[in-house]
Design a protein around this motif. Structure first.
Motif, PDB file in Angstrom:
ATOM      1  N   UNK A  42       0.851  -1.179   0.000  1.00  0.00           N
ATOM      2  CA  UNK A  42       0.000   0.000   0.000  1.00  0.00           C
ATOM      3  C   UNK A  42       0.886   1.227   0.000  1.00  0.00           C
ATOM      4  N   UNK A  43       0.565   2.180  -0.886  1.00  0.00           N
ATOM      5  CA  UNK A  43       1.180   3.505  -0.854  1.00  0.00           C
ATOM      6  C   UNK A  43       0.062   4.529  -0.933  1.00  0.00           C
ATOM      7  N   UNK A  44       0.315   5.715  -0.439  1.00  0.00           N
ATOM      8  CA  UNK A  44      -0.718   6.745  -0.495  1.00  0.00           C
ATOM      9  C   UNK A  44      -1.027   7.129  -1.943  1.00  0.00           C
ATOM     10  N   UNK A  45      -0.071   6.986  -2.850  1.00  0.00           N
ATOM     11  CA  UNK A  45      -0.296   7.344  -4.249  1.00  0.00           C
ATOM     12  C   UNK A  45      -1.073   6.275  -5.017  1.00  0.00           C
ATOM     13  N   UNK A  46      -0.769   4.993  -4.789  1.00  0.00           N
ATOM     14  CA  UNK A  46      -1.367   3.914  -5.583  1.00  0.00           C
ATOM     15  C   UNK A  46      -2.407   3.091  -4.845  1.00  0.00           C
ATOM     16  N   UNK A  47      -2.502   3.253  -3.540  1.00  0.00           N
ATOM     17  CA  UNK A  47      -3.440   2.448  -2.773  1.00  0.00           C
ATOM     18  C   UNK A  47      -2.921   1.039  -2.563  1.00  0.00           C
ATOM     19  N   UNK A  48      -3.837   0.114  -2.375  1.00  0.00           N
ATOM     20  CA  UNK A  48      -3.513  -1.286  -2.057  1.00  0.00           C
ATOM     21  C   UNK A  48      -3.486  -2.107  -3.336  1.00  0.00           C
ATOM     22  N   UNK A  49      -2.366  -2.819  -3.565  1.00  0.00           N
ATOM     23  CA  UNK A  49      -2.192  -3.616  -4.787  1.00  0.00           C
ATOM     24  C   UNK A  49      -1.415  -4.885  -4.485  1.00  0.00           C
ATOM     25  N   UNK A  50      -1.772  -5.989  -5.145  1.00  0.00           N
ATOM     26  CA  UNK A  50      -0.962  -7.204  -5.111  1.00  0.00           C
ATOM     27  C   UNK A  50       0.261  -6.950  -5.974  1.00  0.00           C
ATOM     28  N   UNK A  51       1.449  -7.323  -5.466  1.00  0.00           N
ATOM     29  CA  UNK A  51       2.665  -7.139  -6.245  1.00  0.00           C
ATOM     30  C   UNK A  51       3.308  -8.450  -6.680  1.00  0.00           C
ATOM     31  N   UNK A  52       2.931  -9.563  -6.017  1.00  0.00           N
ATOM     32  CA  UNK A  52       3.512 -10.852  -6.400  1.00  0.00           C
ATOM     33  C   UNK A  52       2.683 -11.982  -5.788  1.00  0.00           C
ATOM     34  N   UNK A  53       2.776 -13.130  -6.434  1.00  0.00           N
ATOM     35  CA  UNK A  53       2.271 -14.379  -5.858  1.00  0.00           C
ATOM     36  C   UNK A  53       3.482 -15.198  -5.492  1.00  0.00           C
ATOM     37  N   UNK A  54       3.544 -15.599  -4.234  1.00  0.00           N
ATOM     38  CA  UNK A  54       4.718 -16.312  -3.743  1.00  0.00           C
ATOM     39  C   UNK A  54       4.638 -17.783  -4.122  1.00  0.00           C
ATOM     40  N   UNK A  55       5.783 -18.391  -4.464  1.00  0.00           N
ATOM     41  CA  UNK A  55       5.768 -19.808  -4.810  1.00  0.00           C
ATOM     42  C   UNK A  55       5.402 -20.648  -3.593  1.00  0.00           C
ATOM     43  N   UNK A  56       4.643 -21.705  -3.833  1.00  0.00           N
ATOM     44  CA  UNK A  56       4.258 -22.593  -2.733  1.00  0.00           C
ATOM     45  C   UNK A  56       5.362 -23.630  -2.506  1.00  0.00           C
ATOM     46  N   UNK A  57       5.199 -24.383  -1.440  1.00  0.00           N
ATOM     47  CA  UNK A  57       6.197 -25.392  -1.087  1.00  0.00           C
ATOM     48  C   UNK A  57       6.348 -26.459  -2.164  1.00  0.00           C
ATOM     49  N   UNK A  58       5.276 -26.687  -2.953  1.00  0.00           N
ATOM     50  CA  UNK A  58       5.363 -27.713  -4.000  1.00  0.00           C
ATOM     51  C   UNK A  58       5.839 -27.141  -5.336  1.00  0.00           C
ATOM     52  N   UNK A  59       6.273 -25.872  -5.321  1.00  0.00           N
ATOM     53  CA  UNK A  59       6.838 -25.263  -6.514  1.00  0.00           C
ATOM     54  C   UNK A  59       5.822 -24.585  -7.414  1.00  0.00           C
ATOM     55  N   UNK A  60       4.546 -24.707  -7.108  1.00  0.00           N
ATOM     56  CA  UNK A  60       3.531 -24.036  -7.906  1.00  0.00           C
ATOM     57  C   UNK A  60       3.155 -22.715  -7.272  1.00  0.00           C
ATOM     58  N   UNK A  61       2.772 -21.736  -8.099  1.00  0.00           N
ATOM     59  CA  UNK A  61       2.415 -20.420  -7.568  1.00  0.00           C
ATOM     60  C   UNK A  61       1.028 -20.365  -7.207  1.00  0.00           C
TER      61      UNK A  61
END
Length: 187
Positions: A168-187
């Motif tokens: 979150x930034x005051x200029x852009x608001x709340x945004x997803x920036x990444x999906x983290x890889x899971x333990x089984x290697x899939x996102x």
């Protein structure tokens, strides 16, 4: 500064440690009066310490000037910002304190909130949307250089749990920036 939950009677404590004096108790959170579970702390430039009381769901403030009892400054469990605040709080140099709720008022995924003495408690972003899927989870952090607030959400997809990193930034608001890889290697 830190907090601890005492398992003997459900009360909590708020303490300060330094190398010279060691640990000193600054405030008690009696279970029947203040809920008993102080959590997460942020110290502002004036020496005010902020945290969340996890059972009764309020933002508290303490300073040497206000004395031994923490002050309740805002209820953080409201239909406006959502329910079940956890993960601590962070703040900035302008007197703002930030936290998040896991659940929204109508079963939605909660939101990111900001509190300051002038505006009070305000919702500044929503989780469970196309921009930020999932429910907030984990802890909240602030980048002191950019001022950005960071955290994670978790989204259930079948039997998988998908973790998203948000900012979150005051200029852009709340945004997803990444999906983290899971333990089984899939996102």
């Amino acid at each position: 500064f830190g907090t601890a939950l005492l398992d003997t009677d459900g009360s909590g404590t708020f303490w300060k440690w330094n190398e010279t004096d060691g640990t000193s108790l600054k405030a008690n959170f009696p279970a029947l009066i203040l809920g008993g579970d102080p959590n997460g702390v942020h110290v502002d430039s004036q020496g005010n310490v902020y945290g969340i009381e996890m059972i009764r769901q309020f933002l508290w403030r303490w300073s040497d000037a206000t004395g031994p009892a923490p002050q309740k400054v805002a209820d953080v469990e409201t239909p406006l910002v959502g329910f079940v605040t956890f993960g601590g709080v962070v703040g900035d140099d302008n007197g703002n304190v930030f936290g998040f709720t896991k659940l929204g008022a109508s079963g939605t995924a909660g939101g990111l909130w900001r509190w300051n003495a002038l505006s009070g408690l305000v919702k500044v972003g929503a989780f469970g949307t196309a921009l930020v899927p999932g429910n907030a989870t984990g802890h909240i952090a602030r980048d002191p250089e950019s001022g950005a607030i960071w955290g994670t959400t978790e989204q259930i997809s079948g039997t998988k749990k998908i973790i998203h990193l948000w900012r979150w930034t005051s200029a852009l608001g709340l945004r997803k920036v990444a999906t983290l890889p899971s333990a089984d290697g899939e996102g």
